[in-house]
Scaffold this active site. Sequence first.
Site, PDB file in Angstrom:
ATOM      1  N   LYS A  65     -51.761  31.624  15.166  1.00  0.00           N
ATOM      2  CA  LYS A  65     -51.867  30.879  16.432  1.00  0.00           C
ATOM      3  C   LYS A  65     -50.791  29.790  16.481  1.00  0.00           C
ATOM      4  CE  LYS A  65     -55.291  27.774  14.324  1.00  0.00           C
ATOM      5  NZ  LYS A  65     -56.727  27.484  14.185  1.00  0.00           N
ATOM      6  N   ARG A  70     -68.853  23.239  17.834  1.00  0.00           N
ATOM      7  CA  ARG A  70     -67.678  23.513  18.664  1.00  0.00           C
ATOM      8  C   ARG A  70     -67.994  24.828  19.374  1.00  0.00           C
ATOM      9  NH1 ARG A  70     -61.734  23.753  15.755  1.00  0.00           N
ATOM     10  NH2 ARG A  70     -62.562  25.744  15.075  1.00  0.00           N
ATOM     11  N   HIS A 106     -67.371  29.118  11.356  1.00  0.00           N
ATOM     12  CA  HIS A 106     -66.274  28.292  10.831  1.00  0.00           C
ATOM     13  C   HIS A 106     -66.884  27.115  10.085  1.00  0.00           C
ATOM     14  CE1 HIS A 106     -62.068  27.179  10.760  1.00  0.00           C
ATOM     15  NE2 HIS A 106     -62.254  26.035  11.366  1.00  0.00           N
ATOM     16  N   ARG A 153     -59.942  34.036   6.700  1.00  0.00           N
ATOM     17  CA  ARG A 153     -58.923  33.797   7.735  1.00  0.00           C
ATOM     18  C   ARG A 153     -57.948  32.749   7.214  1.00  0.00           C
ATOM     19  NH1 ARG A 153     -63.948  33.038  10.348  1.00  0.00           N
ATOM     20  NH2 ARG A 153     -63.417  30.836  10.602  1.00  0.00           N
ATOM     21  N   TYR A 195     -34.909   0.931  19.333  1.00  0.00           N
ATOM     22  CA  TYR A 195     -35.687   0.238  20.364  1.00  0.00           C
ATOM     23  C   TYR A 195     -36.585  -0.834  19.760  1.00  0.00           C
ATOM     24  CZ  TYR A 195     -34.417   3.866  23.754  1.00  0.00           C
ATOM     25  OH  TYR A 195     -33.731   4.710  24.583  1.00  0.00           O
ATOM     26  N   CYS A 213     -36.696   7.738  18.360  1.00  0.00           N
ATOM     27  CA  CYS A 213     -36.415   7.837  19.801  1.00  0.00           C
ATOM     28  C   CYS A 213     -36.750   9.254  20.276  1.00  0.00           C
ATOM     29  CB  CYS A 213     -34.949   7.525  20.086  1.00  0.00           C
ATOM     30  SG  CYS A 213     -34.382   5.990  19.338  1.00  0.00           S
ATOM     31  N   MET A 214     -36.483   9.546  21.532  1.00  0.00           N
ATOM     32  CA  MET A 214     -36.829  10.865  22.053  1.00  0.00           C
ATOM     33  C   MET A 214     -36.041  11.978  21.368  1.00  0.00           C
ATOM     34  SD  MET A 214     -36.830  12.352  25.949  1.00  0.00           S
ATOM     35  CE  MET A 214     -37.902  11.093  26.606  1.00  0.00           C
ATOM     36  N   ASP A 215     -34.769  11.714  21.081  1.00  0.00           N
ATOM     37  CA  ASP A 215     -33.898  12.785  20.577  1.00  0.00           C
ATOM     38  C   ASP A 215     -33.256  12.494  19.237  1.00  0.00           C
ATOM     39  OD1 ASP A 215     -33.995  14.111  23.289  1.00  0.00           O
ATOM     40  OD2 ASP A 215     -33.072  12.192  23.786  1.00  0.00           O
TER      41      ASP A 215
HETATM   42  C1  LIG Z   1     -56.965  27.774  12.776  1.00  0.00           C
HETATM   43  C2  LIG Z   1     -58.172  28.503  12.338  1.00  0.00           C
HETATM   44  C3  LIG Z   1     -58.230  29.114  11.076  1.00  0.00           C
HETATM   45  C4  LIG Z   1     -57.183  28.900  10.014  1.00  0.00           C
HETATM   46  O1  LIG Z   1     -57.464  27.656   9.388  1.00  0.00           O
HETATM   47  P1  LIG Z   1     -56.617  27.142   8.130  1.00  0.00           P
HETATM   48  O2  LIG Z   1     -57.344  25.930   7.696  1.00  0.00           O
HETATM   49  O3  LIG Z   1     -55.255  26.827   8.671  1.00  0.00           O
HETATM   50  O4  LIG Z   1     -56.578  28.238   7.141  1.00  0.00           O
HETATM   51  C5  LIG Z   1     -59.330  29.896  10.787  1.00  0.00           C
HETATM   52  N1  LIG Z   1     -60.323  30.049  11.672  1.00  0.00           N
HETATM   53  C6  LIG Z   1     -60.325  29.447  12.885  1.00  0.00           C
HETATM   54  C7  LIG Z   1     -61.471  29.634  13.814  1.00  0.00           C
HETATM   55  C8  LIG Z   1     -59.250  28.643  13.255  1.00  0.00           C
HETATM   56  O5  LIG Z   1     -59.253  28.052  14.450  1.00  0.00           O
END
Ligand SMILES: *Cc1c(COP(=O)(O)O)cnc(C)c1O
Length: 434
Positions: A58, A163, A195, A254, A300, A351-353
């Site tokens: 992701k 969540r 999760h 995951r 700045y 700064c921005m850049d």
């Molecule tokens: C991002 C995410 C992961 C991966 O998590 P890590 O801590 O980066 O391994 C796994 N499951 C879900 C639902 C996530 O949103």
Amino acid sequence: MSSIPAIPAVPAPTPRTTAARSVETYPSRAVVNLDAITHNLHVLRTRAPHSLQMAVVKAGAYGHGQLPVARAALEAGADWLGVAQVEEALELRAALDAHGIAREKAPILAWIAPSGEDWARAIAADIDLSVSWTWALAEIAAAARELDRPARIHLKVDTGMSRAGSTLDDLPALAAATRTAVDGGQVELVGAWSHLSRADDPSPEGLASTAEHLALFEEGLRVLADAGLHPRLRHISATAGALWHPEAHYDMVRIGIGMYGLSPEPQVEGSPDLDLCPAMRLEAPLTSVKVVGGDRPVSYGGTWRTPTPRWLGLVPLGYADGILRAASNVGPVTVLTAQGPLSTHVVGRVCMDQFVIDLGPALVRDGRPQEDPPARVGDTAVLFGDPTRDRVPSADQWARACGTINYEIVSRLGERVPRVHVHEGGHTDPEGQR
Ligand SMILES: *Cc1c(COP(=O)(O)O)cnc(C)c1O
């Protein structure tokens, strides 16, 4: 009403393609070592040897470049790909299709979608969908009926994150509706998942929290079984669970942050302890090296003043590139000079850049330097990389300096910074360029 004078036609400017920014035309770059991705997935496989491995790509593979990382992960043996948004999944599927990667070799799970999502497109692209709520199931089943092919779903249980996921109170109704959709041929139940919120926390409270998540997950699985649902993939662990909670491995883990060579909690175990290699090196050439007199304000607001006459370097990366402004006066930087690495840090505000770095005291007489500069224009400034290979700062050090976590340091890297994908030998992967 007075008439509006006609505007003379002007030729349209030549459109800039979105691929206009490349490593040739943009000063900074994020060099991503795909062999590190491969290595890290192999290491993490040994930590959860009996579970399938999902590579989480992701957010543009946490800033590392979605497609090159996804392909490297599949080649390294990852069994699944995971993304957050359905849109990310569709983009990934199209790119994998274009590279001739068979869909059954690259199952993709997406877990975030609003009501009204284009479910039919997702189902047609063979994207597995997470379902937490009966309204989502109803929308998905309707799309599947229309398409006349079942949607593949993973039911999500809320085991303590509060969540996404169905609470145990809501789960019986979701299970019953799923049962109906399975029987009607609109849905194939592939997985049940959740999760962990504190898998990176080895304190007694953290361990108790993980144990409670697992107990609630088991209860959720029993609710599903009571409805005659037996998902073949049960998964609850991200990297932290894969590393530190073998009891939470189930059928699949995951893997996100660990694949990129970073620890989910460097205070528990850092990348070297875990044999993980940070895959990203963020660097830019110095665009200026000059002497500024003593007691002069820098950037700045003048939040840093030169304590003595000083050599200052200028780095063409700023907050529009994702360099957190919190790095002002603290972000570590190593300049690779002809005399060797020079370790220093950001001075003044980001700064921005661009931002300024301190290159040390200058020996000055009559306003003129009496010595060779400590670094030269064009020398590479490295913000972070793999400290065990290059004696450069780590993303963990950047995170600590900025009061955040390594996840944010890499995933917020700006779109406009070109990603250059290489293998350990250093040659560029031409297909890896975004
Ligand atoms: C991002 C995410 C992961 C991966 O998590 P890590 O801590 O980066 O391994 C796994 N499951 C879900 C639902 C996530 O949103």
